[in-house]
Design a protein around this motif. Structure first.
Motif, PDB file in Angstrom:
ATOM      1  N   SER A   1       0.811  -1.219   0.000  1.00  0.00           N
ATOM      2  CA  SER A   1       0.000   0.000   0.000  1.00  0.00           C
ATOM      3  C   SER A   1       0.847   1.273   0.000  1.00  0.00           C
ATOM      4  CB  SER A   1      -0.926   0.007   1.216  1.00  0.00           C
ATOM      5  OG  SER A   1      -0.196   0.235   2.416  1.00  0.00           O
ATOM      6  N   GLU A   2       2.081   1.162   0.459  1.00  0.00           N
ATOM      7  CA  GLU A   2       2.936   2.345   0.523  1.00  0.00           C
ATOM      8  C   GLU A   2       3.559   2.689  -0.819  1.00  0.00           C
ATOM      9  OE1 GLU A   2       5.612   1.217   3.581  1.00  0.00           O
ATOM     10  OE2 GLU A   2       4.139   1.448   5.196  1.00  0.00           O
ATOM     11  N   HIS A   3       3.271   1.847  -1.836  1.00  0.00           N
ATOM     12  CA  HIS A   3       3.879   2.068  -3.144  1.00  0.00           C
ATOM     13  C   HIS A   3       2.843   2.146  -4.249  1.00  0.00           C
ATOM     14  CE1 HIS A   3       8.100   1.467  -1.856  1.00  0.00           C
ATOM     15  NE2 HIS A   3       7.529   0.752  -0.902  1.00  0.00           N
ATOM     16  N   ILE A   4       1.632   2.583  -3.917  1.00  0.00           N
ATOM     17  CA  ILE A   4       0.626   2.804  -4.944  1.00  0.00           C
ATOM     18  C   ILE A   4       0.410   4.305  -5.097  1.00  0.00           C
ATOM     19  CG2 ILE A   4      -0.532   0.612  -4.524  1.00  0.00           C
ATOM     20  CD1 ILE A   4      -2.735   2.180  -3.084  1.00  0.00           C
ATOM     21  N   PRO A   5       0.030   4.761  -6.297  1.00  0.00           N
ATOM     22  CA  PRO A   5      -0.189   6.190  -6.522  1.00  0.00           C
ATOM     23  C   PRO A   5      -1.303   6.728  -5.632  1.00  0.00           C
ATOM     24  CG  PRO A   5      -0.055   4.997  -8.597  1.00  0.00           C
ATOM     25  CD  PRO A   5      -0.129   3.970  -7.517  1.00  0.00           C
ATOM     26  N   ASN A   6      -1.172   7.980  -5.249  1.00  0.00           N
ATOM     27  CA  ASN A   6      -2.150   8.587  -4.354  1.00  0.00           C
ATOM     28  C   ASN A   6      -3.545   8.659  -4.961  1.00  0.00           C
ATOM     29  OD1 ASN A   6      -0.382   9.034  -2.212  1.00  0.00           O
ATOM     30  ND2 ASN A   6       0.338  10.980  -3.075  1.00  0.00           N
ATOM     31  N   ASN A   7      -3.618   8.697  -6.319  1.00  0.00           N
ATOM     32  CA  ASN A   7      -4.939   8.847  -6.933  1.00  0.00           C
ATOM     33  C   ASN A   7      -5.817   7.611  -6.752  1.00  0.00           C
ATOM     34  OD1 ASN A   7      -2.971   7.729  -8.934  1.00  0.00           O
ATOM     35  ND2 ASN A   7      -4.841   7.439 -10.148  1.00  0.00           N
ATOM     36  N   TYR A   8      -5.241   6.491  -6.288  1.00  0.00           N
ATOM     37  CA  TYR A   8      -6.047   5.313  -6.037  1.00  0.00           C
ATOM     38  C   TYR A   8      -6.810   5.438  -4.727  1.00  0.00           C
ATOM     39  CZ  TYR A   8      -3.795   2.772  -9.814  1.00  0.00           C
ATOM     40  OH  TYR A   8      -3.351   2.367 -11.029  1.00  0.00           O
ATOM     41  N   CYS A   9      -6.394   6.350  -3.883  1.00  0.00           N
ATOM     42  CA  CYS A   9      -6.935   6.408  -2.528  1.00  0.00           C
ATOM     43  C   CYS A   9      -7.939   7.529  -2.388  1.00  0.00           C
ATOM     44  CB  CYS A   9      -5.813   6.589  -1.511  1.00  0.00           C
ATOM     45  SG  CYS A   9      -4.613   5.239  -1.568  1.00  0.00           S
ATOM     46  N   SER A  10      -9.133   7.206  -1.953  1.00  0.00           N
ATOM     47  CA  SER A  10     -10.164   8.193  -1.713  1.00  0.00           C
ATOM     48  C   SER A  10      -9.773   9.071  -0.528  1.00  0.00           C
ATOM     49  CB  SER A  10     -11.485   7.477  -1.417  1.00  0.00           C
ATOM     50  OG  SER A  10     -12.411   8.356  -0.847  1.00  0.00           O
ATOM     51  N   THR A  11     -10.308  10.282  -0.539  1.00  0.00           N
ATOM     52  CA  THR A  11     -10.060  11.178   0.597  1.00  0.00           C
ATOM     53  C   THR A  11     -11.123  11.004   1.676  1.00  0.00           C
ATOM     54  OG1 THR A  11     -11.323  12.914  -0.529  1.00  0.00           O
ATOM     55  CG2 THR A  11      -8.928  12.884  -0.853  1.00  0.00           C
ATOM     56  N   SER A  12     -12.048  10.067   1.451  1.00  0.00           N
ATOM     57  CA  SER A  12     -13.100   9.834   2.446  1.00  0.00           C
ATOM     58  C   SER A  12     -12.499   9.425   3.784  1.00  0.00           C
ATOM     59  CB  SER A  12     -14.039   8.731   1.951  1.00  0.00           C
ATOM     60  OG  SER A  12     -14.905   8.340   2.986  1.00  0.00           O
ATOM     61  N   THR A  13     -13.071   9.936   4.846  1.00  0.00           N
ATOM     62  CA  THR A  13     -12.593   9.560   6.182  1.00  0.00           C
ATOM     63  C   THR A  13     -13.735   9.039   7.051  1.00  0.00           C
ATOM     64  OG1 THR A  13     -12.886  11.839   6.955  1.00  0.00           O
ATOM     65  CG2 THR A  13     -10.710  11.220   6.142  1.00  0.00           C
ATOM     66  N   SER A  14     -14.818   8.624   6.415  1.00  0.00           N
ATOM     67  CA  SER A  14     -15.983   8.172   7.179  1.00  0.00           C
ATOM     68  C   SER A  14     -15.981   6.660   7.315  1.00  0.00           C
ATOM     69  CB  SER A  14     -17.269   8.626   6.487  1.00  0.00           C
ATOM     70  OG  SER A  14     -18.385   8.051   7.113  1.00  0.00           O
ATOM     71  N   LEU A  15     -15.701   6.181   8.504  1.00  0.00           N
ATOM     72  CA  LEU A  15     -15.810   4.748   8.783  1.00  0.00           C
ATOM     73  C   LEU A  15     -17.152   4.523   9.463  1.00  0.00           C
ATOM     74  CD1 LEU A  15     -12.216   3.951   9.986  1.00  0.00           C
ATOM     75  CD2 LEU A  15     -13.316   3.030   7.969  1.00  0.00           C
ATOM     76  N   ALA A  16     -18.220   4.534   8.640  1.00  0.00           N
ATOM     77  CA  ALA A  16     -19.554   4.600   9.213  1.00  0.00           C
ATOM     78  C   ALA A  16     -20.145   3.249   9.576  1.00  0.00           C
ATOM     79  CB  ALA A  16     -20.497   5.306   8.221  1.00  0.00           C
ATOM     80  N   HIS A  17     -19.645   2.188   8.995  1.00  0.00           N
ATOM     81  CA  HIS A  17     -20.307   0.899   9.208  1.00  0.00           C
ATOM     82  C   HIS A  17     -20.128   0.435  10.651  1.00  0.00           C
ATOM     83  CE1 HIS A  17     -21.572  -3.222   8.619  1.00  0.00           C
ATOM     84  NE2 HIS A  17     -22.057  -2.855   7.449  1.00  0.00           N
ATOM     85  N   PRO A  18     -21.207  -0.006  11.294  1.00  0.00           N
ATOM     86  CA  PRO A  18     -21.123  -0.380  12.709  1.00  0.00           C
ATOM     87  C   PRO A  18     -20.198  -1.560  12.972  1.00  0.00           C
ATOM     88  CG  PRO A  18     -23.230  -1.073  11.773  1.00  0.00           C
ATOM     89  CD  PRO A  18     -22.577  -0.182  10.756  1.00  0.00           C
ATOM     90  N   ASN A  19     -19.952  -2.389  11.964  1.00  0.00           N
ATOM     91  CA  ASN A  19     -19.058  -3.534  12.147  1.00  0.00           C
ATOM     92  C   ASN A  19     -17.597  -3.166  11.920  1.00  0.00           C
ATOM     93  OD1 ASN A  19     -21.755  -4.699  11.565  1.00  0.00           O
ATOM     94  ND2 ASN A  19     -20.651  -6.599  11.939  1.00  0.00           N
ATOM     95  N   ILE A  20     -17.321  -1.896  11.632  1.00  0.00           N
ATOM     96  CA  ILE A  20     -15.947  -1.488  11.347  1.00  0.00           C
ATOM     97  C   ILE A  20     -15.566  -0.320  12.248  1.00  0.00           C
ATOM     98  CG2 ILE A  20     -14.309  -0.887   9.522  1.00  0.00           C
ATOM     99  CD1 ILE A  20     -16.473  -1.708   7.532  1.00  0.00           C
ATOM    100  N   PRO A  21     -15.228  -0.588  13.483  1.00  0.00           N
ATOM    101  CA  PRO A  21     -14.749   0.487  14.350  1.00  0.00           C
ATOM    102  C   PRO A  21     -13.424   1.007  13.838  1.00  0.00           C
ATOM    103  CG  PRO A  21     -14.336  -1.643  15.353  1.00  0.00           C
ATOM    104  CD  PRO A  21     -15.143  -1.913  14.113  1.00  0.00           C
ATOM    105  N   LEU A  22     -13.163   2.263  14.067  1.00  0.00           N
ATOM    106  CA  LEU A  22     -11.894   2.827  13.627  1.00  0.00           C
ATOM    107  C   LEU A  22     -10.751   2.179  14.402  1.00  0.00           C
ATOM    108  CD1 LEU A  22     -10.287   4.924  12.018  1.00  0.00           C
ATOM    109  CD2 LEU A  22     -10.619   6.520  13.911  1.00  0.00           C
ATOM    110  N   PRO A  23      -9.798   1.538  13.705  1.00  0.00           N
ATOM    111  CA  PRO A  23      -8.677   0.911  14.404  1.00  0.00           C
ATOM    112  C   PRO A  23      -7.859   1.950  15.158  1.00  0.00           C
ATOM    113  CG  PRO A  23      -8.818   0.199  12.099  1.00  0.00           C
ATOM    114  CD  PRO A  23      -9.740   1.356  12.254  1.00  0.00           C
ATOM    115  N   SER A  24      -7.520   1.642  16.383  1.00  0.00           N
ATOM    116  CA  SER A  24      -6.811   2.616  17.214  1.00  0.00           C
ATOM    117  C   SER A  24      -5.392   2.862  16.723  1.00  0.00           C
ATOM    118  CB  SER A  24      -6.778   2.115  18.659  1.00  0.00           C
ATOM    119  OG  SER A  24      -6.146   0.848  18.728  1.00  0.00           O
ATOM    120  N   ASP A  25      -4.778   1.872  16.054  1.00  0.00           N
ATOM    121  CA  ASP A  25      -3.396   2.006  15.638  1.00  0.00           C
ATOM    122  C   ASP A  25      -3.230   2.402  14.181  1.00  0.00           C
ATOM    123  OD1 ASP A  25      -2.345   1.361  18.123  1.00  0.00           O
ATOM    124  OD2 ASP A  25      -2.594  -0.778  17.737  1.00  0.00           O
TER     125      ASP A  25
END
Length: 546
Positions: A368-392
């Motif tokens: 993941s550290e070697h893919i172009p930035n345009n592949y990555c969305s700028t979204s920061t919403s981890l809205a799904h209840p089964n996906i808590p934001l990982p602390s690390d």
């Protein structure tokens, strides 16, 4: 990357238990867990110590029989990771040691760990499920296992016994039959449609409906009504067939009406192919394809996306996508079913290998550290209840890992599509194919091609075998081996040899194991010549030869 909106459907835990407890086997109902400590509490304390985040009085841990990490003989692992399938570019480097990766260093990943799986990997996989095949209800979870064979063994031991009837595609991955019948359960074959028409491939839904409607007067009236349907729904093994979404919806409605579970074994859906056109080498995959385009335009949706009741159990594996020797897979199902499988894992295998989890996680993170930035969305919403934001992990890191993994899957799909095209081009250019000695249903996913033998091409030869297709295939197989190529006989992958005796006349070949396309081309030529040689052999065959 967009994160799906949570489904409004909430199935209470009480309803899940009430609705699905009667599906449990006698062994599962008799299963009791005995523990002399709280595993969750122990794991939390261990993780606190490893991350040095406990600001209170340090706890001297004397509960579990765990060796301290100072006794681990491995201090570090250096990873050299390919940037692609065919590339001369320098390796991507990664390291696993006492501090790296910070979420899963050796003191955590090489220690006894959570039976469900290590938390960062669970978060990552839940994100994949929610974006690719989001269940329409909230009360789902997943459990890591030691490869799909382990998943299936635990699942069928939990859900089947001598009172259970399981519906299975008439040709299937044979070891699953061993898992089912070992519990005392009975397998009933389902007719498959071998057709190039994508809307009608796979399970013959009309046959299934008639079977269920007339169960009490049909050929299996001595068995209980089926409680499970097992299917390899995409790129089916051994046929390469894929069930259309329309037929998946029809099957799901039958599951609701007749109250059976659907076990969807899906190792191949990420290796999806476009429609085959001879000589065109149509291959939509390329290095600039976005993750969103790959998922939305090329992947077949899972049965679980239709599952408003929580009756679908989905099996995924990394054996075909990463490396089979790591023995790493996962199961997606409603919370009640996952709890039963978790309890079984607690007293059998525990968690999958922590080293395997760390290798997988570290590799994906490095990719993941070697893919172009345009592949990555700028979204920061981890809205799904089964996906808590990982602390690390930051949102950006998780986003890049997700996209890095899917860029690897795009490369795999590109490579397998090219292999499929080259193989089909070569097979269809053989004299045997042109003369009508065999037919092919081009696969739309997976790693298998089924070569259907036209047994009526030489009636005189077929008569010498008394229309015994398994014996015919056995003789053909000897000729193919003499020509230097080995395949799997369709007659060896029947659920019921009697049920499929008149239409098991096919060979299964794989496009996965050959070292390159040139080897597949040569193998395809040998197959064509071997089939031609077989049909041009007209002589009396004695039973002693077999």
């Amino acid at each position: 990357m967009s994160y799906p909106t949570p489904s409004p459907i909430v199935i209470s835990e009480e309803k899940l238990q009430s609705q699905y407890s009667h599906f449990l086997s006698k062994r599962c109902k008799n299963r009791k867990l005995y523990s002399f400590w709280d595993p969750a509490d122990l794991s939390a304390k261990r993780n606190d110590r490893a991350s040095n985040s406990d600001k209170s009085v340090p706890v001297i841990e004397l509960t579990g029989g765990m060796p301290n990490e100072i006794f681990f003989p491995i201090r570090s692992i250096e990873l050299n990771i390919n940037r692609g399938i065919h590339t001369t570019s320098p390796f991507i480097n990664a390291r696993i040691d006492n501090k790296l990766p910070r979420e899963l260093p050796i003191p955590i990943s090489f220690q006894y760990s959570q039976t469900q799986g290590l938390a960062p990997i669970l978060d990552f996989l839940k994100l994949i499920v929610a974006n690719c095949n989001n269940p329409p209800y909230q009360n789902w979870d997943l459990l890591l296992a030691n490869g799909s064979s382990d998943s299936m063994f635990k699942l069928f031991d939990t859900l089947t016994d001598e009172t259970t009837t399981v519906l299975v595609e008439e040709f299937t991955f044979s070891p699953v039959l061993s898992n089912i019948t070992a519990t005392g359960a009975s397998c009933v074959p389902l007719q498959l449609n071998f057709t190039s028409n994508p809307s009608n491939q796979g399970i013959n839904v009309t046959y299934l409906q008639h079977l269920l409607e007339n169960w009490q007067s049909g050929p299996y009236k001595h068995l209980n009504r089926p409680s499970i349907l097992y299917t390899i729904s995409t790129g089916q093994n051994p046929t390469g067939l894929t069930i259309s979404m329309e037929n998946r919806a029809r099957i799901y409605k039958l599951a609701q009406k007749y109250n059976f579970l659907i076990v969807e074994d899906d190792p191949y859906s990420y290796m999806s192919y476009p429609t085959y056109v001879k000589g065109k080498n149509i291959n939509p995959y390329h290095s600039r394809m976005s993750t969103q385009e790959f998922i939305q335009s090329h992947l077949v949706k899972s049965f679980i996306t239709l599952d408003t009741d929580g009756r679908v159990i989905r099996l995924e594996t990394f054996s075909k996508l990463f490396a089979p020797g790591l023995r790493l897979s996962f199961i997606v199902a409603n919370n009640f079913i996952i709890k039963q499988l978790f309890d079984y894992s607690e007293i059998t295998t525990k968690a999958p290998s922590g080293a395997s989890q760390a290798l997988f996680y570290s590799t994906v993170k490095a990719m993941s550290e070697h893919i172009p930035n345009n592949y990555c969305s700028t979204s920061t919403s981890l809205a799904h209840p089964n996906i808590p934001l990982p602390s690390d992990l930051s949102h950006g890191e998780l986003n890049k890992m997700y996209n890095g993994w899917f860029q690897w899957l795009v490369r795999l799909a590109q490579e397998y599509t090219s292999r499929r095209n080259v193989t089909l081009d070569t097979l269809t250019n053989t004299t045997a194919y042109k003369l009508g000695m065999f037919y092919i249903t081009p696969p739309s996913a997976g790693m298998f091609i089924s070569i259907k033998i036209n047994s009526s091409y030489n009636n005189k030869l077929i008569d010498e075998f008394n229309n015994d297709i398994p014996t015919l295939l056995s003789h053909l197989n000897k000729i193919l081996i003499q020509n230097g190529v080995k395949l799997v006989l369709g007659s060896n992958m029947c659920v019921s040899k009697e049920f499929s005796k008149n239409h098991c006349d096919f060979l299964r070949m794989t496009i996965a194991y050959s070292k390159d396309e040139n080897e597949l081309i040569e193998a395809s030529k040998r197959i064509g010549y071997g089939i031609e040689q077989f049909f041009n052999t007209s002589r009396n065959i004695s039973n002693k030869e077999f």
